[in-house]
Design an enzyme around this catalytic site. Sequence first.
Site, short mmCIF file in Angstrom:
data_model
loop_
_atom_site.label_atom_id
_atom_site.label_comp_id
_atom_site.label_asym_id
_atom_site.label_seq_id
_atom_site.Cartn_x
_atom_site.Cartn_y
_atom_site.Cartn_z
N TYR A 1 0.88 -1.18 0.00
CA TYR A 1 0.00 0.00 0.00
C TYR A 1 0.92 1.22 0.00
O TYR A 1 1.52 1.56 1.01
CB TYR A 1 -0.88 -0.05 1.24
CG TYR A 1 -1.96 0.99 1.38
CD1 TYR A 1 -2.26 1.91 0.37
CD2 TYR A 1 -2.71 1.06 2.55
CE1 TYR A 1 -3.25 2.85 0.53
CE2 TYR A 1 -3.72 1.99 2.73
CZ TYR A 1 -3.98 2.88 1.72
OH TYR A 1 -4.98 3.82 1.89
N LYS B 1 -1.54 -1.52 -3.93
CA LYS B 1 -2.53 -0.46 -3.99
C LYS B 1 -1.74 0.83 -4.22
O LYS B 1 -1.01 1.30 -3.35
CB LYS B 1 -3.35 -0.37 -2.71
CG LYS B 1 -4.42 0.73 -2.76
CD LYS B 1 -5.22 0.82 -1.48
CE LYS B 1 -6.25 1.95 -1.58
NZ LYS B 1 -7.03 2.11 -0.32
#
Length: 301
Positions: free
Chosen positions: A143, A171
Amino acid sequence: MSDFSGIWIPLITPFADGAVDHAALRALVRRYADAGVAGLVALGTTGEPATLDAAEQDAVLATILDAVQVAADATPQRHALPVLVGVSGNGTASMRERIEQLNPLPIAGVLIAAPYYTRPAQTGIVGHFSALADASAQPVVLYDIPQRTGVRLELDTLLTLAAHPRIRAIKDCAGSLDTTLALIRDGRLQVLAGNDLEIFSTLCLGGSGAIAAAAHVRPERFVALHRALADGRLDDGRRIFQALVPQIELAFVEPNPSPVKAMLAAEGWIRNELRMPMTPASDALARRLEALVASEEGERR
Protein backbone atom coordinates in the site's frame (compact mmCIF):
# COMPACT_ATOMS: atom_id res chain seq x y z
CA MET A 1 -2.76 -18.13 -7.09
CA SER A 2 -4.65 -15.15 -5.65
CA ASP A 3 -6.18 -12.74 -8.13
CA PHE A 4 -6.37 -9.09 -7.12
CA SER A 5 -8.12 -7.86 -10.25
CA GLY A 6 -11.45 -6.04 -10.47
CA ILE A 7 -13.15 -3.55 -8.16
CA TRP A 8 -12.53 -3.95 -4.43
CA ILE A 9 -14.47 -2.03 -1.78
CA PRO A 10 -12.48 -0.79 1.25
CA LEU A 11 -15.36 -1.20 3.67
CA ILE A 12 -16.38 1.58 6.01
CA THR A 13 -17.13 0.66 9.62
CA PRO A 14 -20.72 1.65 10.46
CA PHE A 15 -21.43 3.01 13.91
CA ALA A 16 -24.68 3.40 15.84
CA ASP A 17 -24.70 5.38 19.09
CA GLY A 18 -20.93 5.04 19.26
CA ALA A 19 -20.76 1.26 18.85
CA VAL A 20 -19.96 -0.77 15.73
CA ASP A 21 -23.20 -1.47 13.86
CA HIS A 22 -22.69 -5.09 12.86
CA ALA A 23 -26.16 -5.42 11.30
CA ALA A 24 -25.43 -2.52 8.94
CA LEU A 25 -22.01 -4.00 8.16
CA ARG A 26 -23.62 -7.31 7.19
CA ALA A 27 -26.10 -5.50 4.96
CA LEU A 28 -23.30 -3.67 3.20
CA VAL A 29 -21.40 -6.90 2.57
CA ARG A 30 -24.49 -8.43 0.96
CA ARG A 31 -25.02 -5.25 -1.07
CA TYR A 32 -21.55 -5.41 -2.57
CA ALA A 33 -21.68 -9.16 -3.15
CA ASP A 34 -24.90 -8.63 -5.12
CA ALA A 35 -23.24 -5.80 -7.08
CA GLY A 36 -20.56 -8.15 -8.39
CA VAL A 37 -17.49 -6.55 -6.85
CA ALA A 38 -14.29 -8.60 -6.92
CA GLY A 39 -13.50 -8.38 -3.22
CA LEU A 40 -13.59 -6.45 0.02
CA VAL A 41 -10.95 -4.79 2.18
CA ALA A 42 -11.52 -5.01 5.93
CA LEU A 43 -9.87 -2.55 8.32
CA GLY A 44 -8.34 -0.41 5.60
CA THR A 45 -7.98 3.35 6.00
CA THR A 46 -11.62 3.88 5.00
CA GLY A 47 -12.72 1.59 7.83
CA GLU A 48 -11.33 3.92 10.55
CA PRO A 49 -9.27 1.13 12.15
CA ALA A 50 -7.22 3.60 14.19
CA THR A 51 -10.37 4.35 16.20
CA LEU A 52 -11.17 0.67 16.86
CA ASP A 53 -9.63 -1.24 19.74
CA ALA A 54 -8.20 -4.72 19.14
CA ALA A 55 -11.40 -6.52 20.14
CA GLU A 56 -13.49 -4.31 17.87
CA GLN A 57 -11.14 -4.90 14.95
CA ASP A 58 -11.40 -8.65 15.44
CA ALA A 59 -15.19 -8.43 15.70
CA VAL A 60 -15.46 -6.33 12.52
CA LEU A 61 -13.33 -8.83 10.61
CA ALA A 62 -15.33 -11.78 11.98
CA THR A 63 -18.59 -10.16 10.87
CA ILE A 64 -17.26 -9.49 7.38
CA LEU A 65 -15.92 -13.03 6.94
CA ASP A 66 -19.18 -14.55 8.16
CA ALA A 67 -21.28 -12.23 5.99
CA VAL A 68 -19.38 -13.06 2.79
CA GLN A 69 -19.91 -16.76 3.46
CA VAL A 70 -23.63 -16.24 4.17
CA ALA A 71 -23.96 -14.27 0.92
CA ALA A 72 -22.21 -17.07 -0.99
CA ASP A 73 -24.38 -19.76 0.60
CA ALA A 74 -27.49 -17.86 -0.43
CA THR A 75 -26.44 -18.01 -4.09
CA PRO A 76 -25.00 -21.45 -4.93
CA GLN A 77 -23.21 -20.32 -8.09
CA ARG A 78 -21.42 -17.53 -6.22
CA HIS A 79 -18.08 -17.94 -4.49
CA ALA A 80 -17.45 -16.15 -1.22
CA LEU A 81 -15.93 -12.73 -1.84
CA PRO A 82 -12.22 -12.63 -1.00
CA VAL A 83 -11.35 -10.36 1.91
CA LEU A 84 -8.10 -8.43 2.25
CA VAL A 85 -7.23 -7.25 5.77
CA GLY A 86 -5.46 -3.99 6.47
CA VAL A 87 -2.52 -4.29 8.87
CA SER A 88 -1.11 -0.96 9.99
CA GLY A 89 1.59 0.20 12.35
CA ASN A 90 5.18 1.37 12.52
CA GLY A 91 6.86 -1.44 14.42
CA THR A 92 7.88 -4.51 12.47
CA ALA A 93 7.74 -6.85 15.48
CA SER A 94 4.20 -5.88 16.57
CA MET A 95 2.93 -6.02 12.99
CA ARG A 96 4.47 -9.47 12.58
CA GLU A 97 2.54 -10.62 15.65
CA ARG A 98 -0.68 -9.29 14.13
CA ILE A 99 -0.05 -11.10 10.87
CA GLU A 100 0.58 -14.33 12.74
CA GLN A 101 -2.80 -13.89 14.45
CA LEU A 102 -4.44 -13.51 11.03
CA ASN A 103 -2.71 -16.50 9.42
CA PRO A 104 -5.31 -19.12 10.43
CA LEU A 105 -8.22 -17.07 9.06
CA PRO A 106 -9.79 -17.57 5.61
CA ILE A 107 -8.58 -14.27 4.18
CA ALA A 108 -7.25 -13.46 0.71
CA GLY A 109 -4.24 -11.55 1.98
CA VAL A 110 -3.02 -8.59 3.98
CA LEU A 111 -2.77 -4.97 2.84
CA ILE A 112 0.24 -3.23 4.37
CA ALA A 113 1.42 0.37 4.09
CA ALA A 114 4.93 1.62 4.82
CA PRO A 115 5.61 2.35 8.49
CA TYR A 116 4.04 5.70 9.27
CA TYR A 117 5.62 8.61 11.16
CA THR A 118 9.04 6.98 11.52
CA ARG A 119 9.92 7.59 7.85
CA PRO A 120 12.53 4.81 7.52
CA ALA A 121 15.14 4.59 4.77
CA GLN A 122 14.30 2.51 1.73
CA THR A 123 16.56 -0.29 3.02
CA GLY A 124 14.47 -0.35 6.19
CA ILE A 125 11.29 -0.47 4.15
CA VAL A 126 12.57 -3.47 2.19
CA GLY A 127 13.50 -5.24 5.42
CA HIS A 128 10.14 -4.37 7.00
CA PHE A 129 8.00 -5.69 4.18
CA SER A 130 10.20 -8.72 3.64
CA ALA A 131 9.91 -9.71 7.31
CA LEU A 132 6.13 -9.31 7.24
CA ALA A 133 5.80 -11.25 3.99
CA ASP A 134 7.97 -14.00 5.47
CA ALA A 135 5.58 -14.19 8.42
CA SER A 136 2.39 -14.19 6.35
CA ALA A 137 0.67 -17.37 5.22
CA GLN A 138 -1.34 -15.30 2.72
CA PRO A 139 -0.35 -12.98 -0.12
CA VAL A 140 0.76 -9.45 0.68
CA VAL A 141 -0.57 -6.36 -1.10
CA LEU A 142 1.69 -3.33 -0.72
CA TYR A 143 0.00 0.00 0.00
CA ASP A 144 1.93 3.00 -1.30
CA ILE A 145 0.30 6.09 0.19
CA PRO A 146 2.99 8.63 1.09
CA GLN A 147 0.53 11.38 2.00
CA ARG A 148 -0.49 9.29 5.03
CA THR A 149 2.77 7.53 5.93
CA GLY A 150 5.25 10.33 5.25
CA VAL A 151 7.43 8.10 3.07
CA ARG A 152 6.96 6.73 -0.42
CA LEU A 153 7.94 3.35 -1.78
CA GLU A 154 10.53 4.16 -4.43
CA LEU A 155 10.44 2.24 -7.70
CA ASP A 156 13.67 0.35 -6.99
CA THR A 157 12.22 -0.67 -3.61
CA LEU A 158 9.02 -1.91 -5.22
CA LEU A 159 10.90 -3.90 -7.85
CA THR A 160 13.03 -5.47 -5.13
CA LEU A 161 9.96 -6.41 -3.10
CA ALA A 162 8.26 -7.81 -6.21
CA ALA A 163 10.76 -10.66 -6.12
CA HIS A 164 9.30 -11.94 -2.82
CA PRO A 165 7.03 -14.92 -3.56
CA ARG A 166 4.22 -13.70 -1.27
CA ILE A 167 4.19 -10.06 -2.36
CA ARG A 168 1.65 -10.11 -5.20
CA ALA A 169 0.08 -6.70 -5.73
CA ILE A 170 0.11 -3.00 -4.88
CA LYS A 171 -2.53 -0.46 -3.99
CA ASP A 172 -1.06 2.46 -5.91
CA CYS A 173 -1.77 5.84 -4.29
CA ALA A 174 1.53 7.62 -4.91
CA GLY A 175 0.29 9.58 -7.92
CA SER A 176 3.35 8.81 -10.06
CA LEU A 177 2.48 7.85 -13.63
CA ASP A 178 6.07 6.77 -14.23
CA THR A 179 5.97 4.34 -11.30
CA THR A 180 2.53 3.01 -12.22
CA LEU A 181 3.58 2.33 -15.79
CA ALA A 182 6.91 0.80 -14.76
CA LEU A 183 5.17 -1.64 -12.40
CA ILE A 184 2.60 -2.61 -15.02
CA ARG A 185 5.34 -3.18 -17.59
CA ASP A 186 7.39 -5.20 -15.10
CA GLY A 187 4.37 -7.46 -14.64
CA ARG A 188 5.21 -9.13 -11.35
CA LEU A 189 2.81 -7.10 -9.21
CA GLN A 190 -0.86 -6.63 -9.97
CA VAL A 191 -1.46 -2.88 -9.89
CA LEU A 192 -4.64 -1.66 -8.22
CA ALA A 193 -5.53 2.01 -8.50
CA GLY A 194 -5.89 3.52 -5.04
CA ASN A 195 -6.74 7.06 -6.14
CA ASP A 196 -10.24 6.80 -7.54
CA LEU A 197 -9.77 9.45 -10.23
CA GLU A 198 -6.93 7.30 -11.62
CA ILE A 199 -9.03 4.16 -12.08
CA PHE A 200 -9.67 4.76 -15.78
CA SER A 201 -6.07 5.58 -16.65
CA THR A 202 -4.65 2.72 -14.59
CA LEU A 203 -6.97 0.19 -16.22
CA CYS A 204 -6.24 1.52 -19.69
CA LEU A 205 -2.50 1.20 -19.02
CA GLY A 206 -2.97 -2.44 -18.07
CA GLY A 207 -3.59 -2.27 -14.32
CA SER A 208 -5.61 -5.08 -12.79
CA GLY A 209 -8.28 -3.14 -10.91
CA ALA A 210 -8.91 -0.69 -8.09
CA ILE A 211 -9.53 -0.43 -4.37
CA ALA A 212 -12.07 2.35 -4.59
CA ALA A 213 -13.71 4.10 -1.63
CA ALA A 214 -16.11 5.98 -3.92
CA ALA A 215 -17.47 2.63 -5.14
CA HIS A 216 -19.41 2.25 -1.88
CA VAL A 217 -22.14 4.06 -3.84
CA ARG A 218 -23.25 2.84 -7.29
CA PRO A 219 -20.88 -0.14 -7.09
CA GLU A 220 -22.50 -1.72 -10.15
CA ARG A 221 -21.29 1.16 -12.29
CA PHE A 222 -17.70 0.73 -11.10
CA VAL A 223 -17.95 -2.99 -11.85
CA ALA A 224 -19.33 -2.16 -15.30
CA LEU A 225 -16.41 0.23 -15.86
CA HIS A 226 -13.88 -2.49 -15.13
CA ARG A 227 -15.68 -5.01 -17.31
CA ALA A 228 -15.95 -2.61 -20.22
CA LEU A 229 -12.24 -1.84 -20.21
CA ALA A 230 -11.27 -5.47 -19.63
CA ASP A 231 -13.34 -6.34 -22.70
CA GLY A 232 -11.72 -3.61 -24.77
CA ARG A 233 -14.87 -1.49 -24.97
CA LEU A 234 -13.05 1.81 -24.54
CA ASP A 235 -15.95 4.07 -25.54
CA ASP A 236 -18.28 2.37 -23.05
CA GLY A 237 -15.65 2.58 -20.33
CA ARG A 238 -15.02 6.25 -21.02
CA ARG A 239 -18.74 7.02 -20.89
CA ILE A 240 -19.21 5.16 -17.60
CA PHE A 241 -16.17 6.75 -15.99
CA GLN A 242 -17.08 10.29 -17.01
CA ALA A 243 -20.52 9.80 -15.48
CA LEU A 244 -18.87 8.67 -12.23
CA VAL A 245 -16.43 11.58 -12.00
CA PRO A 246 -18.78 13.96 -10.09
CA GLN A 247 -19.37 11.28 -7.48
CA ILE A 248 -15.67 10.48 -7.18
CA GLU A 249 -14.75 14.14 -6.82
CA LEU A 250 -17.36 14.75 -4.11
CA ALA A 251 -16.23 11.62 -2.24
CA PHE A 252 -12.89 13.29 -1.50
CA VAL A 253 -13.79 16.96 -1.02
CA GLU A 254 -13.41 16.34 2.71
CA PRO A 255 -11.36 13.66 4.49
CA ASN A 256 -12.30 10.07 3.70
CA PRO A 257 -14.59 8.41 4.81
CA SER A 258 -16.77 11.36 5.85
CA PRO A 259 -18.30 11.98 2.38
CA VAL A 260 -18.76 8.26 1.68
CA LYS A 261 -20.57 7.78 4.97
CA ALA A 262 -22.79 10.77 4.23
CA MET A 263 -23.78 9.24 0.88
CA LEU A 264 -24.48 5.84 2.42
CA ALA A 265 -26.55 7.51 5.14
CA ALA A 266 -28.52 9.41 2.49
CA GLU A 267 -29.26 6.05 0.86
CA GLY A 268 -30.39 4.61 4.19
CA TRP A 269 -27.65 2.01 4.66
CA ILE A 270 -26.00 3.43 7.78
CA ARG A 271 -26.15 6.20 10.33
CA ASN A 272 -23.90 9.13 9.54
CA GLU A 273 -21.52 8.51 12.45
CA LEU A 274 -17.73 8.60 12.68
CA ARG A 275 -15.35 8.45 15.61
CA MET A 276 -13.16 11.32 16.67
CA PRO A 277 -10.94 12.75 15.40
CA MET A 278 -12.94 12.06 12.22
CA THR A 279 -16.10 14.15 11.89
CA PRO A 280 -19.15 13.93 9.64
CA ALA A 281 -19.23 15.78 6.35
CA SER A 282 -19.98 19.49 6.65
CA ASP A 283 -23.57 20.59 6.20
CA ALA A 284 -22.76 22.20 2.85
CA LEU A 285 -21.10 19.07 1.51
CA ALA A 286 -23.81 16.82 2.96
CA ARG A 287 -26.42 18.75 0.99
CA ARG A 288 -24.43 18.31 -2.22
CA LEU A 289 -24.01 14.60 -1.54
CA GLU A 290 -27.70 14.15 -0.74
CA ALA A 291 -28.58 15.91 -4.00
CA LEU A 292 -26.23 13.60 -5.90
CA VAL A 293 -27.79 10.51 -4.34
CA ALA A 294 -31.30 11.84 -5.02
CA SER A 295 -30.49 12.51 -8.67
CA GLU A 296 -29.10 9.01 -9.09
CA GLU A 297 -32.18 7.48 -7.51
CA GLY A 298 -34.30 9.56 -9.88
CA GLU A 299 -32.36 8.25 -12.86
CA ARG A 300 -32.92 4.63 -11.71
CA ARG A 301 -36.66 5.23 -11.64
